[in-house]
Design an enzyme around this catalytic site. Structure first.
Site, short mmCIF file in Angstrom:
data_model
loop_
_atom_site.label_atom_id
_atom_site.label_comp_id
_atom_site.label_asym_id
_atom_site.label_seq_id
_atom_site.Cartn_x
_atom_site.Cartn_y
_atom_site.Cartn_z
N GLU A 81 -4.18 4.22 -5.15
CA GLU A 81 -5.40 4.37 -4.36
C GLU A 81 -5.79 5.84 -4.27
OE1 GLU A 81 -5.31 0.48 -1.52
OE2 GLU A 81 -4.05 2.13 -0.87
N CYS A 100 -9.06 12.62 -1.87
CA CYS A 100 -7.64 12.52 -1.52
C CYS A 100 -6.93 11.78 -2.66
CB CYS A 100 -7.50 11.77 -0.20
SG CYS A 100 -5.80 11.50 0.31
N CYS A 148 6.26 5.84 -3.20
CA CYS A 148 6.85 7.11 -2.75
C CYS A 148 8.31 6.87 -2.40
CB CYS A 148 6.11 7.61 -1.50
SG CYS A 148 6.65 9.25 -0.95
N CYS A 153 9.27 7.82 4.78
CA CYS A 153 9.01 8.23 6.16
C CYS A 153 8.71 6.96 6.96
CB CYS A 153 7.84 9.21 6.21
SG CYS A 153 8.19 10.71 5.26
N CYS A 203 5.11 5.53 7.66
CA CYS A 203 4.14 5.53 6.55
C CYS A 203 4.25 4.24 5.74
CB CYS A 203 4.43 6.74 5.65
SG CYS A 203 3.35 6.83 4.21
N CYS A 252 -4.66 8.13 6.68
CA CYS A 252 -3.34 8.70 6.34
C CYS A 252 -2.24 7.67 6.49
CB CYS A 252 -3.00 9.84 7.27
SG CYS A 252 -4.08 11.21 7.11
#
Ligand code: SAH
Length: 366
Positions: free
Chosen positions: A100, A113, A120, A124, A127, A343
Site C-alpha cells: 500500500e 507515503c 515488516c 511493534c 502496528c 499510520c
C-alpha cells in the site's frame, strides 16, 4: 517462483537502475551510452514505460530495447479515497505481492507515503503491518515505482511533493534498496526529488543508522521512539531489546545534521501506557540537548491492537508539558482513517506468508 518467469529472466529491468548503471547496461548491450539518459528521462520524468512511445529513439533502437529490456512497474489493484482527500493505493508487484502507498494532500504540501517492504519484521505491538511479519524486501525499482504510479494516477508528475518512508516496512531493514531508490528519485534527469524533501522514519536499527550518517546526501530523519524508558519501550517495540533508548539517543546526538535541521521523534500515544505527565517530563529530559521536534501520534486503534487511544485532553496535556520544557511539539492529525490509510493501519491480508512458508506451515505446523 520468485520475481520473474523463465522467459523474461535475461531481460534487464531498467526500472531498477540508477542512471550510471543504466548507461553501463546500454554499453553492454552495444548501445550508445548517451541514449540511456533519454530512456531514464522517459521512465522517470515522463512516466513512459512502453518503448514504443519513446519517440526520440529510432525504431530500431526501440525494437532492440523491447527485445532485451523491461521496465517493471507496479499496477493499481485498488484505489480508495478518504473523505479528507487522502487516497490509498493497493499496488500489485511483478510477483503478485501487494503493498500500500498513500497520497496525503495539503499537509500543507503534497505527500506520498511509501512502503519499503512487503510486511515488516519489527512487530511493534500497536502496528497492524507488524502483525503481517516480513514477506520480502522491496527492490529500489519497486520503491521508486510507487512514486511513478501515484504521480501518474494523480496527474502530479510536474507538481512538487514530499515523500515519507512511513508506509509498510522498516526502511533501515532494507537499507541498500532504500538508499538506491532515493538516488534514483533525486536524479535531476528524473523526478528530481531532493533528499531534503524525503523523510525516512525508523524504529532505530542502529548499525544502519550509522551507515546513513555517512551517506553523502541524506534524507530527513524521524525516529519512532514511543517511550522515554526501556521498561516501557521494551514492551512496545521488540527491537528495543537490542538497541535501547539511550543507545538511540546517543546515535541521534552523533548524527550529522545540517544547520537548522532537527530530528523528528515520533511518539504514538497509548492510553495508560506511555501518556502520563511523568512520561512527558521524562521524555523532555531525555531529549534535552538533542536537536529535536516531537510528533505525537494518538494511536489509530484497530481490532487486534491491544491498546486504546488517549482522550484529546490527555493528548493536549502531554503536548503542553513538552512545550513548557521548550520542546517543539506537534500532534499528528490522523488522515485517511475511514479507509484505513492512517499510520500503522497498512496491511494486506492473505499474503503474510509466502507460498513456501504456507506449505511449510501445512507440513510442519507453525
Ligand atoms: N518502520 C518505520 C516506518 C513505518 S510506521 C518506523 O517504525 O518508523 C510510521 C509511523 O507510524 C511510526 O512512527 C509508527 O510507529 C507509527 N504507527 C504504527 N502503528 C500505529 C498506530 N496504530 N497508530 C498510530 N501510529 C502508528
Amino acid at each position: 517462483m520468485r520475481h520473474t518467469v523463465s522467459t523474461t529472466q535475461s531481460f534487464v529491468d531498467l526500472a531498477e537502475l540508477v542512471r550510471a548503471a543504466l548507461e553501463d547496461a546500454f554499453q553492454k548491450l552495444g548501445l550508445e551510452r548517451f541514449r540511456a539518459r533519454q530512456v531514464f528521462r522517459w521512465i522517470h520524468h515522463q512516466g513512459v514505460t512502453s518503448f514504443d512511445l519513446m519517440t526520440d529513439l529510432s525504431q530500431q533502437l526501440r525494437a532492440t530495447l523491447a527485445a532485451s529490456c523491461r521496465i517493471s512497474t507496479p499496477t493499481i489493484a485498488q484505489r480508495q479515497l478518504s473523505s479528507d482527500g487522502t487516497e490509498k493505493f493497493l499496488l500489485q508487484l511483478a510477483d503478485g505481492r501487494q503493498i500500500e502507498s498513500v497520497f496525503i494532500p495539503d499537509t500543507p504540501s503534497m505527500t506520498f507515503c511509501l512502503s519499503t517492504q512487503v510486511g515488516c519484521a519489527m512487530a511493534c505491538r500497536f502496528c497492524l503491518t507488524g502483525k503481517m511479519g516480513l514477506v520480502r524486501n522491496l527492490t529500489a525499482g519497486e520503491i521508486v515505482g510507487q512514486v511513478r504510479v501515484l504521480a501518474g494516477a494523480l496527474d502530479m508528475r510536474h507538481t512538487r511533493f514530499n515523500i515519507v518512508l512511513m508506509g509498510m516496512g522498516e526502511p533501515l531493514h532494507n537499507y541498500d534498496e532504500t538508499i538506491k531508490a532515493l538516488r534514483i528519485l533525486a536524479d535531476d534527469q528524473g523526478m528530481a526529488v531532493s533528499p531534503r524533501r524525503v523523510t525516512l522514519s525508523t524504529v532505530g536499527v542502529l548499525p544502519a543508522l550509522e551507515r546513513l550518517a555517512s551517506e553523502p546526501r541524506m534524507p530527513n530523519l524521524a525516529i519512532s521512539l514511543h517511550a522515554p524508558t526501556d521498561a516501557i519501550r521494551g514492551q512496545l517495540v521488540p527491537i528495543n531489546k537490542k538497541y535501547g533508548v539511550s543507545d538511540i539517543i546517543e546515535a541521534c546526538k552523533r548524527f550529522p545534521l545540517k544547520r537548522r535541521s532537527r530530528i523528528t521523534f515520533e511518539y504514538v500515544l497509548l492510553a495508560g501506557i506511555n501518556d502520563s505527565p511523568d512520561d512527558a517530563r521524562r521524555l523532555a529530559r531525555l531529549l534535552s540537548g538533542v536537536k529535536s521536534k516531537i510528533n505525537l501520534i494518538p494511536l489509530n486503534a484497530a481490532p487486534g491492537i491491544p491498546f486504546e487511544r488517549p482522550s484529546d485532553e490527555v493528548v493536549d496535556w502531554f503536548a503542553r508539558i513538552l512545550a513548557d520544557h521548550h520542546l517543539t511539539v506537534s500532534v499528528r492529525k490522523s488522515r485517511g482513517r475511514d479507509i484505513r490509510a492512517a499510520c500503522g493501519q497498512l496491511i494486506v491480508e492473505g499474503q503474510n506468508k509466502s507460498a513456501g512458508q504456507q506449505l511449510a506451515t501445512l507440513a510442519f505446523g507453525d
